[in-house]
Design a protein around this motif. Structure first.
Motif, PDB file in Angstrom:
ATOM      1  N   LEU A 179       0.808  -1.219   0.000  1.00 52.69           N
ATOM      2  CA  LEU A 179       0.000   0.000   0.000  1.00 52.69           C
ATOM      3  C   LEU A 179       0.843   1.272   0.000  1.00 52.69           C
ATOM      4  O   LEU A 179       0.375   2.336  -0.400  1.00 52.69           O
ATOM      5  CB  LEU A 179      -0.942  -0.011   1.212  1.00 52.69           C
ATOM      6  CG  LEU A 179      -1.947  -1.166   1.265  1.00 52.69           C
ATOM      7  CD1 LEU A 179      -2.855  -1.025   2.476  1.00 52.69           C
ATOM      8  CD2 LEU A 179      -2.786  -1.239  -0.009  1.00 52.69           C
ATOM      9  N   HIS A 180       2.107   1.165   0.447  1.00 56.58           N
ATOM     10  CA  HIS A 180       2.968   2.350   0.487  1.00 56.58           C
ATOM     11  C   HIS A 180       3.594   2.661  -0.867  1.00 56.58           C
ATOM     12  O   HIS A 180       4.122   3.758  -1.085  1.00 56.58           O
ATOM     13  CB  HIS A 180       4.075   2.167   1.534  1.00 56.58           C
ATOM     14  CG  HIS A 180       4.958   0.987   1.280  1.00 56.58           C
ATOM     15  ND1 HIS A 180       4.569  -0.294   1.589  1.00 56.58           N
ATOM     16  CD2 HIS A 180       6.189   0.894   0.720  1.00 56.58           C
ATOM     17  CE1 HIS A 180       5.542  -1.135   1.241  1.00 56.58           C
ATOM     18  NE2 HIS A 180       6.526  -0.437   0.706  1.00 56.58           N
ATOM     19  N   SER A 181       3.561   1.690  -1.801  1.00 57.92           N
ATOM     20  CA  SER A 181       4.139   1.929  -3.131  1.00 57.92           C
ATOM     21  C   SER A 181       3.382   1.099  -4.162  1.00 57.92           C
ATOM     22  O   SER A 181       3.896   0.114  -4.695  1.00 57.92           O
ATOM     23  CB  SER A 181       5.628   1.568  -3.141  1.00 57.92           C
ATOM     24  OG  SER A 181       5.820   0.212  -2.760  1.00 57.92           O
ATOM     25  N   GLU A 222      -1.146   5.016 -17.448  1.00 51.31           N
ATOM     26  CA  GLU A 222      -2.186   6.047 -17.285  1.00 51.31           C
ATOM     27  C   GLU A 222      -2.293   6.547 -15.847  1.00 51.31           C
ATOM     28  O   GLU A 222      -3.071   7.445 -15.542  1.00 51.31           O
ATOM     29  CB  GLU A 222      -3.541   5.489 -17.729  1.00 51.31           C
ATOM     30  CG  GLU A 222      -3.658   5.186 -19.222  1.00 51.31           C
ATOM     31  CD  GLU A 222      -2.954   3.903 -19.597  1.00 51.31           C
ATOM     32  OE1 GLU A 222      -2.757   3.039 -18.708  1.00 51.31           O
ATOM     33  OE2 GLU A 222      -2.581   3.743 -20.775  1.00 51.31           O
ATOM     34  N   GLY A 223      -1.520   5.943 -14.948  1.00 50.86           N
ATOM     35  CA  GLY A 223      -1.525   6.372 -13.553  1.00 50.86           C
ATOM     36  C   GLY A 223      -2.497   5.636 -12.657  1.00 50.86           C
ATOM     37  O   GLY A 223      -2.612   5.934 -11.470  1.00 50.86           O
ATOM     38  N   ALA A 224      -3.218   4.645 -13.209  1.00 52.63           N
ATOM     39  CA  ALA A 224      -4.142   3.844 -12.402  1.00 52.63           C
ATOM     40  C   ALA A 224      -3.382   2.711 -11.716  1.00 52.63           C
ATOM     41  O   ALA A 224      -2.264   2.372 -12.103  1.00 52.63           O
ATOM     42  CB  ALA A 224      -5.243   3.274 -13.291  1.00 52.63           C
ATOM     43  N   ILE A 225      -3.992   2.137 -10.680  1.00 48.80           N
ATOM     44  CA  ILE A 225      -3.361   1.002  -9.993  1.00 48.80           C
ATOM     45  C   ILE A 225      -3.286  -0.179 -10.949  1.00 48.80           C
ATOM     46  O   ILE A 225      -4.272  -0.529 -11.603  1.00 48.80           O
ATOM     47  CB  ILE A 225      -4.153   0.623  -8.724  1.00 48.80           C
ATOM     48  CG1 ILE A 225      -4.135   1.777  -7.723  1.00 48.80           C
ATOM     49  CG2 ILE A 225      -3.578  -0.635  -8.076  1.00 48.80           C
ATOM     50  CD1 ILE A 225      -5.034   1.568  -6.522  1.00 48.80           C
TER      51      ILE A 225
END
Length: 477
Positions: free
Chosen positions: A177-179, A185-188
């Motif tokens: 969760l920290h990285s 596109e910047g999505a997970i």
């Protein structure tokens, strides 16, 4: 000597025999009388100690909550309210309970205090009774379906599908969760997650259950489900158990027949198996009712409510008819309802459901044919194009207890409904396969098990009918 359950001792047809009992001290009076309970029954057995010949250091350790073993003669009791007691000849302390620190003392505790001590509250009479009733209800669920030839199916707890379409689901991930890894596109980037896609804890086993019903004919699921609804009401839990049968070739009328028969069976079975616990809970509820204003008191006690469900045929009423009744009712016209009914299409609230059951029809009610826009995508669309083959069962004091429907078996209609609310066909292609290959009319329903336990025990807060409640801000124990 092998110990005997206290329930069996209290029902023993013979006395003047040497017995051994083990349990926890509820009370110890006059340095002589122990009320002992081992969880097998709500009733304690009285154990009479020969205090003159029992060392003081042992007597001091007989405190509320202590675990002890007693051996002695089972004899007819001279005291009121009990048939037998144990004249103790040998007593052993198995586990001490420091009276300065043990919180479950023999006095009335608030339900809020008991929730804060959920790991110990089951040692009280009320919670012992609730959990025994819960256990018997659970057995009755399996008993009913097994007798009817249903196949028990364990549907997945981790899923990529949202059966309800509400989006209130707990996400499952092993990503740091920290990285969090990101796409261009910047999505997970869920492709790098454990399952290679976005996954959640299930809110229902229905969709998977339908696939099995279309091969095995009639199945049921009974397992944990989860909903991340940020609600702190007395009717919501984040983790709860669901009973969900699915039956091939059943239409809505068949579904209503099954639900009515099922719920009457499990209540009847539990009443037969738990008479002492239910009588205790009825008395407890009556005492609680005395503290309420007259207007807020229930018209029926707990046992009367249970008989009300068993002895009355469930009234079947369309949503449209129910809306007309509610709109013309005195509470609606005088704006006594918190949510006034003005027009067709309104989502009924608990106050409306209870009015229909308790005031208008005076029997359990099954509402059917709801507006499509307030029900789930998988429910079969009626020929009018605006209602679906949904049904809810309404009970006194609680409102909706069962929700179900005839499922939409037509491939084209189901796809169109999914498009309308934005469900990706690719995500549920496996579900659509049941409509592509050998589709048939089928139906099912869902019953929140805790809602059922709530009704049968007469409790008013759902957190009190599950061993360790999970709610917003609370995951203790």
């Amino acid at each position: 000597m092998k110990h005997t359950k206290i329930k069996d001792l209290l029902n023993s047809p013979s006395t003047l025999q040497e017995v051994n009992a083990k349990g926890w001290v509820r009370t110890f009076r006059n340095n002589q009388f122990i009320a002992l309970n081992d969880g097998s029954t709500i009733n304690n057995i009285q154990c009479v100690v020969d205090f003159e010949n029992t060392p003081d250091e042992i007597l001091k350790r007989i405190t509320t909550g202590a675990a002890i073993s007693v051996t002695g003669n089972l004899v007819e009791s001279k005291g009121a309210g009990q048939k037998v007691e144990i004249q103790v000849t040998q007593l052993e302390i198995l586990g001490d309970a420091d009276p300065e620190k043990f919180p479950m003392q023999p006095k009335k505790h608030s339900l809020e205090f008991l929730r804060e001590n959920a790991h110990l509250r089951v040692r009280t009479n009320a919670f012992g009774a609730i959990m025994r009733v819960r256990s018997v209800l659970s057995f009755a669920v399996h008993s009913y379906f097994q007798q009817k030839g249903f196949v028990y199916v364990n549907t997945p707890i981790i899923t990529g599908a949202d059966a309800e379409g509400a989006g209130e689901m707990f996400q499952v991930t092993s990503l740091p969760l920290h990285s969090l890894p990101k796409t261009e596109e910047g999505a997970i980037d869920y492709k790098k997650d454990f399952f290679g896609k976005h996954t959640n804890l299930t809110v229902s086993g229905q969709l998977e259950g339908e696939t099995f019903a279309m091969a095995l004919g009639q199945i049921y699921t009974f397992g944990p489900t989860f909903r991340a609804e940020n609600s702190n009401t007395s009717r919501h839990l984040a983790e709860f158990w669901m009973i969900e049968p699915e039956v091939a070739f059943n239409d809505l009328d068949d579904n209503m027949d099954l639900a009515e028969d099922f719920i009457q069976y499990v209540i009847r079975y539990t009443m037969e198996q738990c008479p002492d616990d239910l009588q205790f809970l009825t008395t407890r509820l009556l005492e609680e009712e005395k503290t309420k204003p007259q207007a807020e008191r229930s018209e029926m006690n707990l046992l009367e409510k249970l008989h009300f469900v068993l002895e009355n045929k469930f009234k079947r009423v369309s949503y449209t008819e129910a809306i007309d009744i509610l709109r013309d009712s005195v509470p609606n016209k005088k704006k006594k309802f918190q949510f006034v009914i003005n027009e067709w299409g309104a989502d009924l609230q608990s106050e409306h459901e209870r009015y229909l059951v308790e005031k208008h029809f005076k029997c359990p009610v099954i509402l059917y044919d709801y507006p499509a826009n307030i029900k789930a995508f998988y429910m079969r669309l009626n020929e009018d194009g605006k209602t679906v083959r949904a049904m809810d069962i309404l009970f006194p004091g609680i409102g909706e207890i069962v929700g179900g429907s005839q499922r939409e078996e037509r491939y084209d209609v189901l796809v169109e409904k999914m498009k309308t609310i934005g469900i990706d066909e690719k995500e549920l292609s496996w579900y659509l396969d049941t409509r592509r290959f050998g589709s048939a009319v089928h139906s099912g329903f869902g019953l929140g098990f805790e809602r059922l336990v709530l009704f049968v025990t007469g409790m008013t807060n759902i957190r009190d009918v599950i061993p360790f409640p999970r709610t917003p801000g609370n995951a203790e124990f």
